[in-house]
Every structure is written in structure tokens, then in C-alpha cells.
Design a protein around this motif. Structure first.
Motif, mmCIF file in Angstrom:
data_model
loop_
_atom_site.group_PDB
_atom_site.id
_atom_site.type_symbol
_atom_site.label_atom_id
_atom_site.label_comp_id
_atom_site.label_asym_id
_atom_site.label_seq_id
_atom_site.Cartn_x
_atom_site.Cartn_y
_atom_site.Cartn_z
ATOM 1 N N UNK A 4 0.845 -1.180 0.000
ATOM 2 C CA UNK A 4 0.000 0.000 0.000
ATOM 3 C C UNK A 4 0.880 1.228 0.000
ATOM 4 N N UNK A 5 0.381 2.363 -0.475
ATOM 5 C CA UNK A 5 1.186 3.577 -0.424
ATOM 6 C C UNK A 5 1.590 3.862 1.012
ATOM 7 N N UNK A 72 17.483 1.229 2.377
ATOM 8 C CA UNK A 72 16.252 0.566 1.967
ATOM 9 C C UNK A 72 15.000 1.363 2.239
ATOM 10 N N UNK A 73 14.984 2.144 3.327
ATOM 11 C CA UNK A 73 13.820 2.955 3.705
ATOM 12 C C UNK A 73 12.538 2.124 3.834
ATOM 13 N N UNK A 78 11.780 -6.031 3.333
ATOM 14 C CA UNK A 78 11.716 -5.280 2.074
ATOM 15 C C UNK A 78 13.024 -4.564 1.781
ATOM 16 N N UNK A 79 13.714 -4.111 2.834
ATOM 17 C CA UNK A 79 15.011 -3.451 2.647
ATOM 18 C C UNK A 79 16.000 -4.398 1.991
ATOM 19 N N UNK A 80 16.123 -5.619 2.526
ATOM 20 C CA UNK A 80 17.077 -6.566 1.953
ATOM 21 C C UNK A 80 16.656 -6.990 0.550
ATOM 22 N N UNK A 340 3.593 -1.886 6.404
ATOM 23 C CA UNK A 340 3.983 -1.662 5.010
ATOM 24 C C UNK A 340 3.474 -2.744 4.054
ATOM 25 N N UNK A 341 3.250 -3.961 4.553
ATOM 26 C CA UNK A 341 2.933 -5.076 3.668
ATOM 27 C C UNK A 341 1.489 -5.561 3.756
#
Length: 450
Positions: A4-5, A72-73, A78-80, A340-341
Motif C-alpha cells: 500500500x502507499x 532501503x527505507x 523489504x530493505x534486503x 507496510x505489507x
């Protein structure tokens, strides 16, 4: 799962970030384990070895986790995934993020139960329960607490509610606000207790116990213990520092901030020793009591000394604050990933992550009583969770992190992120590529052999 945004939050200042990072590092281990290890392992000699290990092992990994997070922010997984994809490296490196978040969840599930013990002891101390008790009675008090699943569950639940309440507030309204209140309060409480310890008549004995160098006691096991503690005290391998790094702005100097965090973490740990050991010596107690020092030896001392109700209560408030700041940081990477996911917002993510952690924590609660006879692999559930995370997950995740940054990321990009001078960067790169991986590997192998 659906993306999602998401407008990624940032720390409002370097100070806010630093306080949060120190809060994560300062936990239950700082209040009893590090002072105890120092006194039993050569005093100042152990501190010297520990600081060398911090510089060569802990610091490079801490800086690597912040670096990855800032690049990665995103949440650690998700960063990796993002960085490995951009560098055209194997997507298997995403297991660093997976391992970190999973370790944080498992650790918080039993850490919350221990935090609940500290909450219970605030009540005991404030109501003068310790007053006049002998050693056997104090031991029975602790045994009765562990034997009551209902009581343990209540305190575990309260501790998790306090943790969820902070993390649900987000970076600015939760993590920052809590760190700006809890960390200064922790320092003030610690200063008050050190000041009291100075009046006990055994302050010099406590100082000598902690700081007098005795290099004859630096055995191989002691050096390994210093290496292990240098790694674990900075909350490495749990996804925490990568998550915290994802909220970090580009203008923060990672190396300078990491050094500050290391210094403050060590100073607070040693100050805790200066608060504890003079009281122990003044009351003729055994300083080598390990975990029992907090929940059995010190309550006995508080129950027989002038002002014991006040200073005992202050001590356990200090212990709760230390546990609370660490628990907040353990929940954060899980919540960041959910936020975030999944379609969940911050509050919902905190509630789901907290509920899942609380539910798993019930297994630890029962491992002290109703499920005490259930011994998978010859260990209680509590011991098994501690063993799997500390002996396997954290060292392997930390090792993979430093290998990825040291060997699979471009030298120029890493140097630009760290913003270090030529000589300082040369030290960091050598440590990151050779010393830190070797040190973590040694701790991992010998830890399994013990």
C-alpha cells in the motif's frame, strides 16, 4: 499480502534517534548481566577486552544495520529485497530481514514475561513486602510468583499493553516521545541509586570489584563472553537497528552516532554496577548471584536496610524502564513490516503484532509451572526460545549482515553512506570484512559447544 502507499516516517533529529537506539541497547542485561560479568571476569581487564570487542565486532555490525536500513527505507525484509535486487545479488539475502523479525518476535515473547516480573517487584517493594524477610522467604516469594500462571499472565499482559501503547503511536508520537521521557528518567533514577550507594560505606569496595584490572582472570571463556556480550548488548541481529535506520535521514553521521550509542550503553551498564554492588557488599550478599541478584539477593538487601522501600521501588522502576525501552524496539520491526505489507494501519499493526507476541508469551508463562515437565530437546519452552534465538538466530543474522555489507556491497557506496575519512573507513572495512565475521563465527561455534 498487498503493498500500500506508505509515506515513510523519519526521526525528527539525531538526538531523538540516538536516544531510541540507546534505549534499545539498554535492557535487563545492562542492569545485572554486564556488571556481574565485569566483576567476576577481571574487573577493568574485562571492560578493556569488551571495549575492544565492541570496536571490532559490535560497532561495524551496528553501522551496517543502520546503513542498510537507511538505504532501503523499508522494513528489514523489504530493505534486503530492495538492496539485493538493485545490486543483482541473490534474493536469498532477504533471509537477513526474515531472521531478524522472527528473532525479535520470539525474544519479545519471553522478554515480556521477565518484564512482568519487574513490574511485580515494583508492587512488592512499594508495599514493603521485602521488609524483614530472610533469604528463604525471599526465595519463596520468587518461586511463588513463577508457580502462579494467573499472576504471571497478568503481569506479562500489562507489560505487553504498555509496549503496544508506545509503538502504536508511530515514530514521532510513540518511539521518540517514549525515548525522550524514559531514557532521561532512567538516567536520573540510576544517578539517584548511585548516589545512595555512595552512602552505604561499601562504595569503594564496589568500585574496586568493577574496575580493578585482574588480567590473570582473562581466560578464553571470559574473552568469548566479552565478544558475545559486545554483540548482543547493541540489539544486533534482531531487525531492530535496520528498522530504526530506515527512519534515519541522510544528514546523520552513522559512525559518530554509533560511537556515541556504544559509549552511553557502556557507561549506563557500569553505572548500574556502581548502584548495585555497594548495596550488595554493604549487606554481606554474594555478588556472584547471576539472575538471582535482581530478584532474590537485592530484595533481601532492600528488606533490611534503611530506606529500603523507597530505593527498592526506585530500583525496580529503573529495571522496568530498561526492559520497556528494549521491548518497544523489539516490537517495532514487526509492526513496521505489517504496516507496510498489509492493509493494516499503524494502530492495527501494533495490536496484531502485540497480540501475537502476547499469545506466544503464554507458552513461556506456563513453562515455569503447568508445562514445566514439557521439555522439548531437554529444555523448558523458555530455555528453548532463549537458546534458539541467542545461539543460532542472532549470530547467523548478524554474520550474514556484516558479510553482505563488507563483501557484496560496493566500496564507494558504503563509504558514502558512512561518511568516514580514509583512515577511519579503512579500519571499518577491515573489521567488517575480516575481524567481525571471524569474531561472530567464533562466538557462534563455541556457543554451540557449551
Amino acid at each position: 499480502m498487498t503493498n500500500k502507499p506508505h509515506s515513510h516516517a523519519q526521526w525528527s533529529s539525531r538526538i531523538a534517534f540516538m536516544l531510541a537506539a540507546v534505549g534499545s541497547s539498554v535492557g535487563l542485561g545492562n542492569i545485572w548481566k554486564f556488571p556481574y560479568m565485569t566483576g567476576e571476569s577481571g574487573g577493568g581487564a574485562f571492560v578493556l577486552v569488551y571495549l575492544v570487542c565492541i570496536l571490532l565486532i559490535g560497532l561495524p555490525i551496528l553501522m551496517s544495520e543502520w546503513l542498510l536500513g537507511r538505504l532501503g527505507q523499508k522494513n528489514p525484509i523489504s530493505t534486503m529485497n530492495r538492496i539485493a535486487g538493485r545490486l543483482k545479488r541473490s534474493r536469498a539475502w532477504v533471509l537477513i530481514g526474515v531472521g531478524g523479525i522472527l528473532a525479535a518476535w520470539l525474544i519479545l515473547s519471553f522478554y515480556s514475561v521477565i518484564g512482568g516480573w519487574a513490574l511485580a517487584y515494583i508492587r512488592y517493594s512499594a508495599t514493603a513486602t521485602f521488609t524483614g524477610l530472610d533469604g528463604a522467604s525471599v526465595g519463596t516469594l520468587f518461586s511463588d510468583l513463577l508457580a502462579s500462571p494467573g499472576t504471571l499472565l497478568a503481569w506479562h499482559s500489562l507489560f505487553m499493553v504498555l509496549t503496544i501503547a508506545i509503538v502504536a503511536g508511530g515514530v514521532a508520537g510513540g518511539l521518540e516521545r517514549a525515548s525522550k521521557i524514559l531514557m532521561p528518567a532512567l538516567v536520573v533514577l540510576l544517578a539517584v541509586l548511585v548516589g545512595y550507594a555512595a552512602t552505604t560505606g561499601s562504595f569503594a569496595e564496589g568500585f574496586d570489584y568493577l574496575f580493578r584490572p585482574d588480567f590473570t582472570r582473562l581466560t578464553g571463556d571470559v574473552i568469548l563472553a566479552a565478544m558475545g556480550h559486545a554483540f548482543f548488548t547493541l540489539s544486533l541481529g534482531m531487525g531492530i537497528m535496520m528498522a530504526y535506520g530506515s527512519y534515519l535521514s541522510d544528514d546523520v553521521n552513522i559512525g559518530r552516532t554509533a560511537m556515541t550509542v556504544v559509549i552511553l550503553d557502556t557507561v549506563i551498564a557500569l553505572a548500574a554496577g556502581m548502584a548495585i554492588f555497594p548495596i550488595v557488599f554493604a549487606n554481606g550478599m554474594d555478588p556472584a548471584s547471576g539472575p538471582g541478584l535482581i530478584f532474590q539477593t537485592l530484595p533481601l538487601a532492600f528488606g533490611h536496610m534503611s530506606g529500603g522501600v523507597i530505593f527498592g521501588t526506585l530500583f525496580f522502576v529503573l529495571l522496568v524502564f530498561a526492559a520497556w525501552t528494549s521491548a518497544i524496539s523489539l516490537l517495532e520491526p514487526i509492526v513496521e513490516w505489517l504496516e507496510e505489507k498489509t492493509p493494516l494501519n499503524r494502530l492495527q499493526s501494533a495490536l496484531v503484532a502485540g497480540a501475537a507476541t502476547w499469545l506466544l508469551g503464554i507458552a513461556t508463562v506456563l513453562s515455569f509451572n503447568d508445562w514445566a515437565a514439557f521439555m522439548p530437546f531437554g529444555m523448558t519452552i523458555f530455555d528453548l526460545l532463549d537458546y534458539v534465538t541467542s545461539k543460532f538466530m542472532l549470530p547467523l543474522t548478524g554474520l550474514a549482515t556484516i558479510v553482505f555489507v563488507g563483501w557484496f556491497m560496493g566500496r564507494d557506496e558504503v563509504r558514502a553512506q558512512l561518511n568516514m575519512s580514509g583512515l577511519a573507513f579503512a579500519w571499518w572495512r577491515f573489521s567488517a570484512r575480516f575481524v567481525a565475521p571471524l569474531g561472530v563465527a567464533i562466538v557462534f561455534v563455541f556457543g554451540l559447544l557449551q
